[in-house]
Each structure stands twice: as structure tokens, then as C-alpha cells.
Design a protein around this motif. Structure first.
Motif, PDB file in Angstrom:
ATOM      1  N   GLY A  56     -43.465 -46.691  -4.872  1.00 62.46           N
ATOM      2  CA  GLY A  56     -43.251 -46.407  -6.289  1.00 62.46           C
ATOM      3  C   GLY A  56     -44.305 -47.047  -7.158  1.00 62.46           C
ATOM      4  N   PRO A  57     -44.109 -46.908  -8.459  1.00 66.48           N
ATOM      5  CA  PRO A  57     -42.951 -46.313  -9.125  1.00 66.48           C
ATOM      6  C   PRO A  57     -42.869 -44.796  -8.889  1.00 66.48           C
ATOM      7  CG  PRO A  57     -44.233 -47.684 -10.639  1.00 66.48           C
ATOM      8  CD  PRO A  57     -45.069 -47.469  -9.426  1.00 66.48           C
ATOM      9  N   ARG A  58     -41.662 -44.347  -8.563  1.00 66.48           N
ATOM     10  CA  ARG A  58     -41.403 -42.922  -8.373  1.00 66.48           C
ATOM     11  C   ARG A  58     -40.640 -42.405  -9.585  1.00 66.48           C
ATOM     12  NH1 ARG A  58     -39.179 -44.664  -3.443  1.00 66.48           N
ATOM     13  NH2 ARG A  58     -37.155 -44.047  -4.286  1.00 66.48           N
ATOM     14  N   GLU A  59     -41.150 -41.328 -10.178  1.00 66.43           N
ATOM     15  CA  GLU A  59     -40.464 -40.748 -11.323  1.00 66.43           C
ATOM     16  C   GLU A  59     -39.215 -40.021 -10.873  1.00 66.43           C
ATOM     17  OE1 GLU A  59     -42.918 -38.363 -13.743  1.00 66.43           O
ATOM     18  OE2 GLU A  59     -44.422 -39.913 -14.090  1.00 66.43           O
ATOM     19  N   GLY A  60     -38.278 -39.927 -11.785  1.00 68.14           N
ATOM     20  CA  GLY A  60     -37.025 -39.268 -11.457  1.00 68.14           C
ATOM     21  C   GLY A  60     -35.863 -40.191 -11.752  1.00 68.14           C
ATOM     22  N   ASN A  61     -34.955 -39.749 -12.563  1.00 67.10           N
ATOM     23  CA  ASN A  61     -33.803 -40.556 -12.951  1.00 67.10           C
ATOM     24  C   ASN A  61     -32.807 -40.608 -11.813  1.00 67.10           C
ATOM     25  OD1 ASN A  61     -31.895 -41.989 -14.349  1.00 67.10           O
ATOM     26  ND2 ASN A  61     -32.161 -40.798 -16.243  1.00 67.10           N
ATOM     27  N   ARG A  62     -32.489 -41.806 -11.398  1.00 65.93           N
ATOM     28  CA  ARG A  62     -31.513 -41.989 -10.340  1.00 65.93           C
ATOM     29  C   ARG A  62     -30.115 -41.662 -10.866  1.00 65.93           C
ATOM     30  NH1 ARG A  62     -29.252 -46.548  -8.276  1.00 65.93           N
ATOM     31  NH2 ARG A  62     -30.192 -47.733  -9.988  1.00 65.93           N
ATOM     32  N   ARG A  63     -29.277 -41.089 -10.014  1.00 71.46           N
ATOM     33  CA  ARG A  63     -27.927 -40.743 -10.428  1.00 71.46           C
ATOM     34  C   ARG A  63     -27.157 -42.019 -10.814  1.00 71.46           C
ATOM     35  NH1 ARG A  63     -24.415 -36.981  -6.569  1.00 71.46           N
ATOM     36  NH2 ARG A  63     -26.152 -35.604  -7.170  1.00 71.46           N
ATOM     37  N   GLY A  64     -26.596 -42.016 -11.980  1.00 75.50           N
ATOM     38  CA  GLY A  64     -25.861 -43.184 -12.446  1.00 75.50           C
ATOM     39  C   GLY A  64     -26.724 -44.206 -13.162  1.00 75.50           C
ATOM     40  N   SER A 106     -33.100 -58.614  -9.069  1.00 77.54           N
ATOM     41  CA  SER A 106     -32.979 -59.185 -10.412  1.00 77.54           C
ATOM     42  C   SER A 106     -34.235 -59.958 -10.807  1.00 77.54           C
ATOM     43  CB  SER A 106     -31.761 -60.107 -10.482  1.00 77.54           C
ATOM     44  OG  SER A 106     -30.568 -59.406 -10.220  1.00 77.54           O
ATOM     45  N   ALA A 107     -34.820 -60.678  -9.831  1.00 75.86           N
ATOM     46  CA  ALA A 107     -36.016 -61.468 -10.125  1.00 75.86           C
ATOM     47  C   ALA A 107     -37.166 -60.582 -10.580  1.00 75.86           C
ATOM     48  CB  ALA A 107     -36.421 -62.282  -8.902  1.00 75.86           C
ATOM     49  N   PHE A 108     -37.393 -59.489  -9.869  1.00 76.36           N
ATOM     50  CA  PHE A 108     -38.535 -58.634 -10.218  1.00 76.36           C
ATOM     51  C   PHE A 108     -38.192 -57.629 -11.318  1.00 76.36           C
ATOM     52  CE2 PHE A 108     -39.786 -60.140  -5.988  1.00 76.36           C
ATOM     53  CZ  PHE A 108     -41.043 -60.616  -6.292  1.00 76.36           C
ATOM     54  N   GLN A 109     -36.923 -57.351 -11.520  1.00 82.89           N
ATOM     55  CA  GLN A 109     -36.537 -56.486 -12.635  1.00 82.89           C
ATOM     56  C   GLN A 109     -36.921 -57.115 -13.964  1.00 82.89           C
ATOM     57  OE1 GLN A 109     -34.655 -53.307 -12.288  1.00 82.89           O
ATOM     58  NE2 GLN A 109     -35.566 -53.172 -14.328  1.00 82.89           N
ATOM     59  N   SER A 110     -36.776 -58.428 -14.057  1.00 79.13           N
ATOM     60  CA  SER A 110     -37.121 -59.130 -15.288  1.00 79.13           C
ATOM     61  C   SER A 110     -38.574 -59.589 -15.324  1.00 79.13           C
ATOM     62  CB  SER A 110     -36.203 -60.349 -15.468  1.00 79.13           C
ATOM     63  OG  SER A 110     -36.341 -61.242 -14.370  1.00 79.13           O
ATOM     64  N   HIS A 111     -39.242 -59.601 -14.157  1.00 79.21           N
ATOM     65  CA  HIS A 111     -40.608 -60.120 -14.094  1.00 79.21           C
ATOM     66  C   HIS A 111     -41.658 -59.031 -14.278  1.00 79.21           C
ATOM     67  CE1 HIS A 111     -43.967 -62.637 -13.047  1.00 79.21           C
ATOM     68  NE2 HIS A 111     -44.251 -61.940 -11.968  1.00 79.21           N
ATOM     69  N   LEU A 112     -41.437 -57.867 -13.713  1.00 81.73           N
ATOM     70  CA  LEU A 112     -42.415 -56.787 -13.796  1.00 81.73           C
ATOM     71  C   LEU A 112     -42.395 -56.127 -15.171  1.00 81.73           C
ATOM     72  CD1 LEU A 112     -41.679 -55.075 -10.352  1.00 81.73           C
ATOM     73  CD2 LEU A 112     -43.503 -56.705 -10.865  1.00 81.73           C
ATOM     74  N   PHE A 113     -43.486 -55.467 -15.494  1.00 76.28           N
ATOM     75  CA  PHE A 113     -43.555 -54.697 -16.743  1.00 76.28           C
ATOM     76  C   PHE A 113     -42.910 -53.334 -16.499  1.00 76.28           C
ATOM     77  CE2 PHE A 113     -47.596 -57.192 -17.984  1.00 76.28           C
ATOM     78  CZ  PHE A 113     -46.813 -58.212 -18.512  1.00 76.28           C
ATOM     79  N   SER A 144     -43.773 -60.290  -3.781  1.00 77.00           N
ATOM     80  CA  SER A 144     -44.742 -60.504  -4.856  1.00 77.00           C
ATOM     81  C   SER A 144     -46.130 -60.024  -4.448  1.00 77.00           C
ATOM     82  CB  SER A 144     -44.775 -61.988  -5.234  1.00 77.00           C
ATOM     83  OG  SER A 144     -45.588 -62.207  -6.367  1.00 77.00           O
ATOM     84  N   LEU A 145     -46.543 -60.339  -3.220  1.00 71.95           N
ATOM     85  CA  LEU A 145     -47.847 -59.893  -2.739  1.00 71.95           C
ATOM     86  C   LEU A 145     -47.904 -58.378  -2.587  1.00 71.95           C
ATOM     87  CD1 LEU A 145     -48.622 -62.611  -0.026  1.00 71.95           C
ATOM     88  CD2 LEU A 145     -49.786 -62.301  -2.213  1.00 71.95           C
ATOM     89  N   ALA A 146     -46.823 -57.785  -2.080  1.00 71.82           N
ATOM     90  CA  ALA A 146     -46.813 -56.334  -1.896  1.00 71.82           C
ATOM     91  C   ALA A 146     -46.844 -55.605  -3.233  1.00 71.82           C
ATOM     92  CB  ALA A 146     -45.578 -55.924  -1.093  1.00 71.82           C
ATOM     93  N   LEU A 147     -46.175 -56.158  -4.244  1.00 73.78           N
ATOM     94  CA  LEU A 147     -46.197 -55.541  -5.575  1.00 73.78           C
ATOM     95  C   LEU A 147     -47.588 -55.626  -6.195  1.00 73.78           C
ATOM     96  CD1 LEU A 147     -42.768 -56.902  -6.828  1.00 73.78           C
ATOM     97  CD2 LEU A 147     -43.342 -54.486  -6.545  1.00 73.78           C
ATOM     98  N   VAL A 148     -48.284 -56.726  -5.965  1.00 69.09           N
ATOM     99  CA  VAL A 148     -49.675 -56.831  -6.421  1.00 69.09           C
ATOM    100  C   VAL A 148     -50.526 -55.772  -5.730  1.00 69.09           C
ATOM    101  CG1 VAL A 148     -51.733 -58.292  -6.400  1.00 69.09           C
ATOM    102  CG2 VAL A 148     -49.526 -59.274  -7.024  1.00 69.09           C
ATOM    103  N   PRO A 153     -48.075 -53.770 -12.607  1.00 69.09           N
ATOM    104  CA  PRO A 153     -48.455 -54.886 -13.487  1.00 69.09           C
ATOM    105  C   PRO A 153     -47.348 -55.913 -13.657  1.00 69.09           C
ATOM    106  CG  PRO A 153     -48.061 -52.898 -14.771  1.00 69.09           C
ATOM    107  CD  PRO A 153     -48.002 -52.488 -13.336  1.00 69.09           C
ATOM    108  N   MET A 154     -47.757 -57.166 -13.717  1.00 69.92           N
ATOM    109  CA  MET A 154     -46.850 -58.289 -13.937  1.00 69.92           C
ATOM    110  C   MET A 154     -47.642 -59.389 -14.629  1.00 69.92           C
ATOM    111  SD  MET A 154     -46.614 -59.827 -10.032  1.00 69.92           S
ATOM    112  CE  MET A 154     -46.378 -58.214  -9.247  1.00 69.92           C
TER     113      MET A 154
END
Length: 260
Positions: A56-64, A106-113, A144-148, A153-154
Motif C-alpha cells: 500500500g497505500p491501496r485505494e479503496g474504502n474498506r467495508r465499515g 495504533s503506533a503507526f496510525q498516529s505516526h504516519l502522514f 518502521s524500516l519496511a515503511l521507509v 512519509p513519516m
């Protein structure tokens, strides 16, 4: 065979593996290990090894999904049956695994842009190949390394470490001493916490992003363990972040060299 970390430390001021109180285990890491994914990493901390892939990021609204202004971070953790000595297989609905997945998300939900990718999903897949303590810590660092590597962006690299406390003698008046980066034997015997920090603005202190503690610990009083454990953990996160930054720089230099 009884655990004897306390008695060994009291006599030599060295832990069972020969480390001093503030020494990390050997940390090695590499990124772009899985070309088929958007980002990947392989991290080892002592005898703990974690492979991470990011999609990702993959576009598309997840159900719910209610939040249409930010990306949603999903985490899946798989612990191999051969990762531990007991060869116990962990299923997906294991309570411990679910707690770890929720903490990482939760950690990366608040950390990533995440606001840059509305109505999108970022999937983090963690595979634990070997486990000798610091499971949450290794998962956070590998992710963290894989997201980089995925180019998401973070503000800074999120770095994590575990910190514990040992009382060298049986005397209750003896001040407990902190130790850094616990292995599996030490986690079973000593109170410990897992902490992750992110770099603040230039000239400011690092900010604590994740703090979890699964054992009882004395908080108040002259022999409080929590403050020393947190201070040691914050310093340890700085050491881990420097090692992770070195890995990223070396990978970047390698990529540039290949393009030339």
C-alpha cells in the motif's frame, strides 16, 4: 533449571550473555528484501528475527471504514511454530497476537502522514522467524524500516527497545538498577517495559510514541523502578535509531551506485 539472572548480576555486574546493563544485543537489518512487496525489511535483535512486508497505500474504502480522510493501517503478525523452543503454534485469534497487532497498528496510525492517502489501506505483515524476547520491539523496528522502504512519509523513524530492572541483592533497601534490551530469560524473571520514541524537532527531546508494561513494577518511593527504566529506554531508542538510520543510508548509497 532455575533462572539466576539476579545472582549472576550481583556477583559480576554482567548479565548471563556477558552484556553490561546498557549494552544492546547485536542488531542487524536490511531493507528491500522482498521485491514483490511495496516495502520490506529483515531485522534481527540478538536471536529474535522478524521479516516484514508492507503493501500500500491501496485505494479503496474498506467495508465499515468510517474515516474517509486518512489511510487505515492494518497489521498481521504470524509467529512461526519453530520460532521458540516449545514449538507452540500461535493461531490468529491468539489474545497475545491480537494485542500486538493492535499496538503496532495504533503506533503507526498516529505516526504516519495518513492524511495524504484518504480512503486507503496500508497493510503491515510481520513474520516472526525466531523469538528470544523483545517481540513487540522487533516488530515495531522491522515495520518502521519496511515503511521507509515503501516510501510512506513519516516525521521520523520510530525506534523501539525494551528496558527492565534488576536488584543486585536481596536487601530491600538496595536501589534497583535498570538494564537494556532484555532477552527471553530476562523477560521471564524481571519487570520490564517496551518503549518506542520518535525524534522531536531540532533542539527538542524525543517523544514517547509507545509504552507498554506487562509486569508489575514499583512506581513510587525511593526505590522506584519505572523512572529509571523509562530513562534507560529512551536512551536505548536513540542507539537503535542510529543503527536503523545507518541501514537506510547504506541502502540508499547502494541504490545510487547501481543507477550510476
Amino acid at each position: 533449571m532455575p533462572l539466576d539472572t539476579i545472582s549472576t548480576y550481583a556477583q559480576t555486574l554482567l548479565r548471563q550473555d556477558g552484556r553490561r546493563w546498557n549494552e544492546l544485543r547485536r542488531i542487524t537489518a536490511s531493507i528491500s528484501t522482498q521485491p514483490s512487496s511495496d516495502g520490506s525489511s529483515l531485522l534481527t535483535m540478538g536471536n529474535t528475527m522478524v521479516l516484514c512486508t508492507v503493501t500500500g497505500p491501496r485505494e479503496g474504502n474498506r467495508r465499515g471504514q468510517r474515516d474517509n480522510t486518512n489511510a487505515t493501517v492494518e497489521t498481521e503478525i504470524n509467529v512461526a511454530s519453530f520460532a521458540q523452543m516449545d514449538r507452540r503454534r500461535r493461531v490468529r485469534n491468539d489474545k497475545r497476537i491480537q494485542e500486538l497487532q493492535s499496538t503496532v497498528s495504533s503506533a503507526f496510525q498516529s505516526h504516519l502522514f495518513t492524511h495524504l492517502y484518504p480512503r486507503s489501506t496500508i497493510s503491515i505483515s510481520l513474520h516472526v522467524l525466531s523469538l528470544d524476547g523483545a517481540l513487540l520491539v522487533a516488530c515495531l523496528n522491522a515495520a518502521s524500516l519496511a515503511l521507509v522502504d515503501a516510501g510512506i512519509p513519516m516525521p521520523s523513524i520510530l525506534a523501539a527497545i525494551s528496558s527492565g530492572s534488576v536488584t543486585p541483592t536481596d536487601d530491600s533497601s538496595t536501589r534497583p538498577e535498570p538494564i537494556l534490551d532484555l532477552n527471553n530469560v530476562e523477560e521471564q524473571e524481571l519487570p520490564f517495559l517496551s518503549i518506542a520514541t520518535v525524534s522531536g524537532h531540532p533542539g527538542s527531546e524525543d517523544k514517547v510514541s509507545v509504552l507498554t508494561m506487562e509486569s508489575r513494577c514499583q512506581i513510587g518511593g525511593a526505590n522506584s523502578k519505572l523512572e529509571s527504566m523509562m530513562a534507560t529506554g529512551v536512551d536505548g531508542c536513540k542507539q537503535v535509531r542510529r543503527k536503523m538510520e545507518d541501514v537506510i543510508r547504506k541502502h540508499g548509497a547502494k541504490v545510487l551506485q547501481g543507477r550510476k
